[in-house]
Design a protein around this motif. Sequence first.
Motif, PDB file in Angstrom:
ATOM      1  N   SER A   1       0.861  -1.192   0.000  1.00 33.22           N
ATOM      2  CA  SER A   1       0.000   0.000   0.000  1.00 33.22           C
ATOM      3  C   SER A   1       0.894   1.238   0.000  1.00 33.22           C
ATOM      4  CB  SER A   1      -0.908  -0.010   1.235  1.00 33.22           C
ATOM      5  OG  SER A   1      -0.122  -0.277   2.398  1.00 33.22           O
ATOM      6  N   PRO A   2       0.453   2.288  -0.702  1.00 35.01           N
ATOM      7  CA  PRO A   2       1.307   3.484  -0.787  1.00 35.01           C
ATOM      8  C   PRO A   2       1.683   4.019   0.588  1.00 35.01           C
ATOM      9  CG  PRO A   2      -0.531   3.648  -2.302  1.00 35.01           C
ATOM     10  CD  PRO A   2      -0.791   2.422  -1.438  1.00 35.01           C
ATOM     11  N   HIS A   3       2.951   4.326   0.764  1.00 28.51           N
ATOM     12  CA  HIS A   3       3.429   4.878   2.027  1.00 28.51           C
ATOM     13  C   HIS A   3       2.945   6.322   2.102  1.00 28.51           C
ATOM     14  CE1 HIS A   3       6.081   4.934   5.468  1.00 28.51           C
ATOM     15  NE2 HIS A   3       6.746   5.986   5.004  1.00 28.51           N
ATOM     16  N   THR A   4       2.498   6.759   3.255  1.00 33.83           N
ATOM     17  CA  THR A   4       1.833   8.070   3.324  1.00 33.83           C
ATOM     18  C   THR A   4       2.786   9.235   3.570  1.00 33.83           C
ATOM     19  OG1 THR A   4       1.442   7.533   5.634  1.00 33.83           O
ATOM     20  CG2 THR A   4      -0.381   7.128   4.098  1.00 33.83           C
ATOM     21  N   ALA A   5       4.007   8.968   4.030  1.00 32.12           N
ATOM     22  CA  ALA A   5       4.924  10.085   4.330  1.00 32.12           C
ATOM     23  C   ALA A   5       5.243  10.832   3.030  1.00 32.12           C
ATOM     24  CB  ALA A   5       6.211   9.557   4.962  1.00 32.12           C
ATOM     25  N   PRO A   6       5.385  12.178   3.084  1.00 30.73           N
ATOM     26  CA  PRO A   6       5.686  12.934   1.863  1.00 30.73           C
ATOM     27  C   PRO A   6       6.993  12.460   1.227  1.00 30.73           C
ATOM     28  CG  PRO A   6       5.597  14.403   3.791  1.00 30.73           C
ATOM     29  CD  PRO A   6       5.337  13.023   4.282  1.00 30.73           C
ATOM     30  N   ARG A   7       7.026  12.416  -0.104  1.00 35.21           N
ATOM     31  CA  ARG A   7       8.181  11.879  -0.840  1.00 35.21           C
ATOM     32  C   ARG A   7       9.277  12.918  -1.046  1.00 35.21           C
ATOM     33  NH1 ARG A   7       7.533   9.166  -6.855  1.00 35.21           N
ATOM     34  NH2 ARG A   7       9.715   8.676  -7.246  1.00 35.21           N
ATOM     35  N   GLY A   8       8.846  14.177  -1.238  1.00 35.66           N
ATOM     36  CA  GLY A   8       9.845  15.215  -1.478  1.00 35.66           C
ATOM     37  C   GLY A   8      10.594  14.926  -2.765  1.00 35.66           C
ATOM     38  N   GLY A   9      11.911  15.109  -2.762  1.00 35.99           N
ATOM     39  CA  GLY A   9      12.716  14.879  -3.962  1.00 35.99           C
ATOM     40  C   GLY A   9      13.268  13.471  -4.036  1.00 35.99           C
ATOM     41  N   ALA A  10      12.835  12.613  -3.115  1.00 30.00           N
ATOM     42  CA  ALA A  10      13.399  11.258  -3.069  1.00 30.00           C
ATOM     43  C   ALA A  10      13.053  10.487  -4.338  1.00 30.00           C
ATOM     44  CB  ALA A  10      12.880  10.507  -1.845  1.00 30.00           C
ATOM     45  N   PRO A  11      14.034   9.790  -4.938  1.00 23.37           N
ATOM     46  CA  PRO A  11      13.759   9.004  -6.157  1.00 23.37           C
ATOM     47  C   PRO A  11      12.777   7.858  -5.930  1.00 23.37           C
ATOM     48  CG  PRO A  11      16.117   9.347  -5.875  1.00 23.37           C
ATOM     49  CD  PRO A  11      15.460   9.796  -4.597  1.00 23.37           C
TER      50      PRO A  11
ATOM     51  N   GLU B   1       9.658   5.673  -4.830  1.00 20.68           N
ATOM     52  CA  GLU B   1       8.253   5.676  -4.466  1.00 20.68           C
ATOM     53  C   GLU B   1       8.118   4.552  -3.440  1.00 20.68           C
ATOM     54  OE1 GLU B   1       4.150   5.298  -7.135  1.00 20.68           O
ATOM     55  OE2 GLU B   1       6.119   5.181  -8.089  1.00 20.68           O
ATOM     56  N   LEU B   2       7.649   4.841  -2.215  1.00 21.66           N
ATOM     57  CA  LEU B   2       7.650   3.846  -1.156  1.00 21.66           C
ATOM     58  C   LEU B   2       6.294   3.183  -0.988  1.00 21.66           C
ATOM     59  CD1 LEU B   2       9.781   5.436   1.731  1.00 21.66           C
ATOM     60  CD2 LEU B   2      10.490   3.838  -0.065  1.00 21.66           C
ATOM     61  N   PHE B   3       6.327   1.899  -0.645  1.00 20.21           N
ATOM     62  CA  PHE B   3       5.115   1.136  -0.368  1.00 20.21           C
ATOM     63  C   PHE B   3       5.274   0.407   0.961  1.00 20.21           C
ATOM     64  CE2 PHE B   3       3.094   1.696  -4.466  1.00 20.21           C
ATOM     65  CZ  PHE B   3       4.167   2.049  -5.272  1.00 20.21           C
ATOM     66  N   ASP B   4       4.235   0.453   1.794  1.00 18.11           N
ATOM     67  CA  ASP B   4       4.244  -0.330   3.029  1.00 18.11           C
ATOM     68  C   ASP B   4       4.053  -1.794   2.665  1.00 18.11           C
ATOM     69  OD1 ASP B   4       2.371   2.250   4.772  1.00 18.11           O
ATOM     70  OD2 ASP B   4       4.539   1.930   4.572  1.00 18.11           O
ATOM     71  N   VAL B   5       4.808  -2.662   3.335  1.00 18.40           N
ATOM     72  CA  VAL B   5       4.709  -4.096   3.076  1.00 18.40           C
ATOM     73  C   VAL B   5       3.839  -4.733   4.163  1.00 18.40           C
ATOM     74  CG1 VAL B   5       5.991  -6.237   2.824  1.00 18.40           C
ATOM     75  CG2 VAL B   5       7.008  -4.083   2.044  1.00 18.40           C
ATOM     76  N   ASP B   6       2.759  -5.343   3.737  1.00 17.94           N
ATOM     77  CA  ASP B   6       1.828  -5.987   4.681  1.00 17.94           C
ATOM     78  C   ASP B   6       1.434  -5.044   5.810  1.00 17.94           C
ATOM     79  OD1 ASP B   6       3.306  -9.338   4.407  1.00 17.94           O
ATOM     80  OD2 ASP B   6       1.910  -8.209   3.121  1.00 17.94           O
ATOM     81  N   GLY B   7       1.163  -3.785   5.455  1.00 15.37           N
ATOM     82  CA  GLY B   7       0.681  -2.802   6.428  1.00 15.37           C
ATOM     83  C   GLY B   7       1.799  -2.073   7.153  1.00 15.37           C
ATOM     84  N   GLY B   8       3.058  -2.396   6.853  1.00 17.94           N
ATOM     85  CA  GLY B   8       4.209  -1.709   7.450  1.00 17.94           C
ATOM     86  C   GLY B   8       4.590  -2.279   8.803  1.00 17.94           C
ATOM     87  N   PRO B   9       5.568  -1.726   9.562  1.00 17.56           N
ATOM     88  CA  PRO B   9       6.304  -0.526   9.159  1.00 17.56           C
ATOM     89  C   PRO B   9       7.330  -0.738   8.064  1.00 17.56           C
ATOM     90  CG  PRO B   9       7.238  -1.368  11.181  1.00 17.56           C
ATOM     91  CD  PRO B   9       6.044  -2.254  10.850  1.00 17.56           C
TER      92      PRO B   9
END
Length: 371
Positions: free
Chosen positions: A264-274, A276-284
């Motif tokens: 699921s898409p990670h909710t923290a802002p991405r900023g200039g980071a290359p 795109e983060l996804f939570d694995v099985d609900g994170g962390p």
Amino acid sequence: MAGIALGLPTFGAAPGGPATTACSPAPGLPAGMPHTADRPDAPGLIDRYGRTATDLRISLTDRCNLRCTYCMPAEGLDWLPGTEVLDDAELLRLITIGVEHLGITELRFTGGEPLLRKGVESIIAGAAALSPRPQMSMTTNGLGLTRRAEGLAAAGLDRLNVSLDTMTPDTFTRLTRRPRHADVINGLAAAAAAGLTPVKVNAVLMRGVNDHEAVDLLTFCLEHGYELRFIEQMPLDAQHGWARSEMITAEEILEHLGARYRLSPHTAPRGGAPAELFDVDGGPATVGVIGSVTRPFCGDCDRTRLTADGQIRSCLFATTETDLRVLLRTGVPDEEIAQAWRGAMWEKLPGHGINDPAFLQPDRPMSSIGG
Ligand code: SF4
């Protein structure tokens, strides 16, 4: 809008850059119109599209002790002549100008393979003594980390990205032309033990070679607490053999992973980071996908690059460079060097242009630019 159909620059786009329009920039490109007036008198590394570079990527050497098939030929390349490579004092002077005059807050040491550069620990220690102290990381192939990790941490390095494309020693040897898989695995453990955390793992998937290993790579990283980043293969190889059809896209990577993990898409802002983060099985825990080709992120790019031979590249895919080495070696004062660096970044193109029919692969290969 006829120009777009022809792939020609239409409005405000720099020659050879991707076409943009006033209303809807292409995905991943800067929104809004480029500044067409002269560069305002600002201290930082700003560009015409309103971006500011604060992350300096430094290629310490173009040499490498692996021969990855998607990067260079088996016989290696004609390495930069030693006389053209910046010495430690020159390199530290440019880092100092970047941090003290240009608003650089992050340094990423890359290569080739940065651990092949003699004295890398003293360069790191010199940068760590700067004020404000920059955040420092390194992208390495991991060979040598078992011996060097403690020393890198003691010098002031904060964390590492280690390249690992497979969990299979035979596939590693096939991809890198060196039987060194165990050294990378042990190097990762040494980095974590030395506190160079979070330890991030960079993986490139190749069709029919290691693309079936996405789940295995993620499982390994989750078990060891490493943060995995999949990177789409980019057209930066020395052989100019890149083929879009062989590239595993971000979409495909997510499909592979989705067969085993709930993402699921990670909710923290991405900023200039290359990534795109996804939570694995609900994170962390998270996994990252760097979709440079199919999901470009140039609109928020905050990177500037220095090559081992003292050239500034405003973008990984730049086809022009600004020579700071000649300024260093002709006794030019710091402020003039800073001004030349500012000028180089002001002309940064809106994006890499890979998806543009007019795309030209840079002459300088990835091994001489650095990640
Ligand atoms: S391709 Fe160039 S502009 Fe785009 S994110 Fe990378 S360095 Fe920045």
